[in-house]
Scaffold this motif. Sequence first.
Motif, short mmCIF file in Angstrom:
data_model
loop_
_atom_site.label_atom_id
_atom_site.label_comp_id
_atom_site.label_asym_id
_atom_site.label_seq_id
_atom_site.Cartn_x
_atom_site.Cartn_y
_atom_site.Cartn_z
N LYS A 266 -27.28 -11.24 16.44
CA LYS A 266 -28.70 -11.59 16.40
C LYS A 266 -28.95 -12.88 16.85
N ILE A 267 -30.07 -12.97 17.65
CA ILE A 267 -30.53 -14.34 18.18
C ILE A 267 -31.78 -14.85 17.37
N GLY A 268 -31.57 -15.94 16.48
CA GLY A 268 -32.49 -16.38 15.97
C GLY A 268 -33.31 -17.72 16.61
N ILE A 269 -34.59 -17.72 16.43
CA ILE A 269 -35.59 -18.52 17.11
C ILE A 269 -36.41 -19.27 16.07
N TYR A 270 -37.19 -20.49 16.40
CA TYR A 270 -37.42 -21.12 15.39
C TYR A 270 -38.94 -21.48 15.95
N LYS A 292 -25.66 -3.46 16.13
CA LYS A 292 -26.59 -2.60 15.74
C LYS A 292 -27.79 -3.55 14.91
N ASP A 293 -28.11 -4.61 15.27
CA ASP A 293 -28.93 -5.60 14.42
C ASP A 293 -30.13 -5.82 15.44
N THR A 294 -31.23 -6.34 14.97
CA THR A 294 -32.26 -6.75 15.87
C THR A 294 -31.65 -7.87 16.64
N MET A 295 -32.03 -7.53 17.95
CA MET A 295 -31.42 -8.49 19.11
C MET A 295 -32.31 -9.92 19.03
N LEU A 318 -28.52 1.92 24.17
CA LEU A 318 -28.16 3.07 23.67
C LEU A 318 -28.61 4.33 25.04
N SER A 319 -27.77 5.42 24.89
CA SER A 319 -27.91 6.44 25.79
C SER A 319 -29.04 7.27 25.21
N ALA A 320 -29.69 8.05 26.33
CA ALA A 320 -31.06 8.89 25.72
C ALA A 320 -30.36 10.00 24.83
N GLN A 321 -29.13 10.18 24.61
CA GLN A 321 -28.48 11.39 23.62
C GLN A 321 -28.36 10.71 22.41
N ALA A 322 -27.93 9.37 22.33
CA ALA A 322 -27.74 8.71 20.95
C ALA A 322 -29.00 9.16 20.01
N ASP A 323 -28.50 9.16 18.62
CA ASP A 323 -29.37 9.30 17.62
C ASP A 323 -30.16 7.88 17.06
N ARG A 324 -31.39 8.02 16.50
CA ARG A 324 -31.86 6.78 15.91
C ARG A 324 -31.05 5.99 15.18
N GLN A 325 -31.08 4.84 15.41
CA GLN A 325 -30.34 3.89 14.43
C GLN A 325 -31.06 2.58 13.67
N GLN A 326 -31.15 2.92 12.41
CA GLN A 326 -31.93 2.06 11.71
C GLN A 326 -31.60 0.37 11.68
N GLY A 327 -32.37 -0.47 12.07
CA GLY A 327 -32.32 -1.64 11.86
C GLY A 327 -31.93 -2.09 13.61
N HIS A 328 -31.78 -1.36 14.49
CA HIS A 328 -31.61 -1.77 15.91
C HIS A 328 -32.73 -1.91 16.68
N ASP A 329 -33.43 -3.17 16.61
CA ASP A 329 -34.48 -3.38 17.07
C ASP A 329 -34.32 -4.25 18.32
N GLY A 330 -35.28 -4.38 19.17
CA GLY A 330 -35.44 -5.29 20.25
C GLY A 330 -35.80 -6.57 19.84
N ILE A 331 -37.10 -6.66 19.44
CA ILE A 331 -37.70 -8.10 18.96
C ILE A 331 -38.43 -7.67 17.85
N PHE A 349 -33.28 0.77 22.59
CA PHE A 349 -32.67 0.29 21.12
C PHE A 349 -32.91 1.55 20.36
N GLY A 350 -32.10 1.43 19.21
CA GLY A 350 -32.04 2.65 18.29
C GLY A 350 -33.25 2.75 17.37
N GLU A 351 -33.99 1.82 17.32
CA GLU A 351 -35.19 1.81 16.76
C GLU A 351 -36.24 1.38 17.26
N HIS A 352 -36.89 0.14 16.79
CA HIS A 352 -38.21 -0.18 17.32
C HIS A 352 -38.18 -1.08 18.60
#
Length: 564
Positions: A266-270, A292-295, A318-331, A349-352
């Motif tokens: 994960k990339i953290g900003i301030y 598998k984290d928030t990017m 993630l591919s179109a066929q992949a299942d939803r993955q909790q916590g795998h968010d873009g921003i 991304f696997g979630e939002h």
Amino acid sequence: MRFIIGFLVIVLVSATLFTVTTNRGTPGTSSQTVTTVNTTVTPLPTSSAPKTLSIGYIALAPPKAPQLLQVVPSCIGTKSSISLTFSSVANTTGLILYRDEAELAHTQTTTFTDSGQGLSPNLLEAGKEYCYAVRASAQDPNPKIGTVLSQNSNILCVHAPNCSGIAISGIPTPFGQPTPTPTSSIPTPTRIPIATPTPTQPVGTPTPTPDSRCQSSVTYQGKPVVNVRKFGSDGAAIQAAIDCFKATNGGGSVFIPSGTYSISKKIGIYSNMTVFGDGIDQTILLATATFKDTMMGNDSSRGQQNVAIRDLTLNGGLSAQADRQQGHDGIRLRDLVGGYIYNIKVTQFGEHGIWLSYKPTSDALGYKAVFDFRVSKCQSTRNKGMQIWLDAGERNVVDNCIASAEGDANGIGLEIGIDGKLSNNLVVSNDVQRNGHGISLTAGNDFNYEPGWVNSNNIVCYNTVKNNLGPGIWDQHGKDNVYIGNIISNNNNNDGHKDVINVNSFGYEEKLPPATDARCNIPSSYAIPAVPPKPAVLGVNTSGTSKEEGSFINNFFNLIRSFF
């Protein structure tokens, strides 16, 4: 006669296969399945017994939310731990525990001891506050629905104790004292006032030399602009450049030149920071196969302000066929006032995709959300959860974005994620197509609505909402939301209507196209500033660059080469 009976049996069996189950309460996933029959939904009256709305199949209602009864800090030898006690819930397959909103563990008992599982290293940090919640899970008999989760429990927070035996200013050492005895249920969040330790520098230790790579002669709004390529060309280099501004909220800007950067953490900003690239599909942050984290997200351990992200692509891989993955968010941004996301593509991304969220706290409010923030000219596509989600906050703007799951995940959601408030937000001129729900404004559904959840006075204008599997615009338990001039067509559950589907709302206003309204105008205070200048780095070609350290040397060598 047998032919007629056989024909009727075939029709009856076929009808049961084409079912529509609505509003299971899981944010970011469409509550409809595509169907060609029985598409009229009659909302349950508020006095009805809790259950899901469905057509042809009654889905299992989510289990009742458990209660987190107490969190007690203790020591296991010299290792800090926190003991949790929570209520049991009938008819469940187990309980899911969360620490600071991240999944901690699954359990079938009513007690659990957190000793730092999943942290790096596997230790709780003495003096740091940790917040906990618990949800119950149940398995729906319909395999297409699968696991059904309850709403979150209450949130309790506590500071981890100092168990090292070495005195740290502000943190009492529990050695020689009995482990605290659990008391009766705690109805409100408990806070143990332990100050965060302040590290001291040993006598004779030399003062660290500032990293010269953090210095820059190129400035933006009076603050330095640092080029990531000074540090390398991957996610670690991006974080190192951002960390130039970690020690202070004074802020600065970080430029990520065009190229593809491998992201494994994960990339953290301030606060008071702008992170920017060369543009969509020019500067690409690509997740590794194991990420598998928030990017990208802000440091939520303290309130922040004025965070800006622009001109980048974030790809979860993630591919179109992949299942939803909790916590795998873009921003994901939370506990934040002011700033913007501009000209960003977030995909696969696997979630939002883009998530303006809250941070649970132990104060009277119970959460800290996002305020006065703008998301503009963004593309959020092919993510498994919500493409753009606001789950708590006020006075935010989402405009001129593309939200397309290209599947059954939802488009733009103003959906309550906690006992809190979603009010006075503006959603205007977005293109919302090929999702589950198009645009949804909810304060819970028919079986988990609570009066403390407020979704009110939001303004939704001039959006194009087409070709979605579920409703175009969905308002459930909202209050006084306003809908102006939205183009709604060819959505599965609008049944030919070009207006908002309303389920148990407490009043709303709607004007069909070509209506306009001054309330839809974006205030000038949300204007996006000019892009910062782009500093060059010796040996690295970057478009639109300005002079920086090393430019003189670079020009000198170019002059020498010109003689040969």
